[in-house]
Design a protein around this motif. Structure first.
Motif, PDB file in Angstrom:
ATOM      1  N   CYS A  54     -29.553  -5.694  -0.588  1.00 40.24           N
ATOM      2  CA  CYS A  54     -29.203  -4.280  -0.551  1.00 40.24           C
ATOM      3  C   CYS A  54     -30.101  -3.503  -1.513  1.00 40.24           C
ATOM      4  N   CYS A  65     -23.120  -4.979   1.360  1.00 44.02           N
ATOM      5  CA  CYS A  65     -23.794  -3.869   0.680  1.00 44.02           C
ATOM      6  C   CYS A  65     -22.756  -2.801   0.329  1.00 44.02           C
ATOM      7  N   SER A  77     -25.695   2.242  -0.406  1.00 45.11           N
ATOM      8  CA  SER A  77     -26.870   1.378  -0.445  1.00 45.11           C
ATOM      9  C   SER A  77     -27.350   1.109   0.973  1.00 45.11           C
ATOM     10  N   LEU A  80     -28.966  -1.703   3.692  1.00 38.00           N
ATOM     11  CA  LEU A  80     -29.138  -3.110   4.011  1.00 38.00           C
ATOM     12  C   LEU A  80     -30.604  -3.361   4.334  1.00 38.00           C
TER      13      LEU A  80
END
Length: 136
Positions: free
Chosen positions: A10, A23, A27, A29
């Motif tokens: 992440c 994640c 954030s 991925l």
């Protein structure tokens, strides 16, 4: 099959990268890796219907579904429908036109949303062992 776990890479809004089970909100991925212990941990009988989870990152209800399956060591194939038109159309075909997540397919049976009692009942009816010792 050997038990495996997924670890997600992440990236937060400041560009910091981390490896986590899921994640966190806010954030992005970047990728995933599967790790195998080489030891079978499934307490499930062979020949059970395959499970497919349609979900998106940063979805609390999807996370609850993932956790429910994970603590019971039930293998599932996850399909991320976020930004994927082909998978979204596939999901709509399975659900009669709905584009909501999470959706779990147990063979041909469609489970929409996360309701712990209904999910557990559907899994047991399909032959997946209920492991109440690990239940959240």
């Amino acid at each position: 099959a050997a038990w495996a776990t997924k670890v997600y890479e992440c990236e937060d809004e400041q560009g910091n990268r981390s490896f986590q089970k899921y994640c966190p909100p806010g954030s992005t991925l970047l990728g995933e890796k599967k790790y195998s212990s080489g030891v079978s941990r499934s307490n499930q009988a062979p020949g059970l219907p395959a499970l497919v989870l349609y979900a998106v990152p940063n979805c609390d209800v999807c996370d609850q579904m993932r956790e429910h399956l994970s603590v019971r060591n039930i293998p599932v194939t996850e399909k991320n429908v976020e930004g994927n038109g082909e998978l979204q159309q596939e999901l709509k075909a399975k659900t009669g036109g709905e584009l909501r997540v999470p959706v779990l397919l147990i063979g041909d049976k469609v489970i929409s949303g996360y309701d712990r009692t209904n999910l557990t009942s559907a899994l047991v009816a399909a032959g997946y062992v209920e492991d109440t010792a690990d239940a959240p």
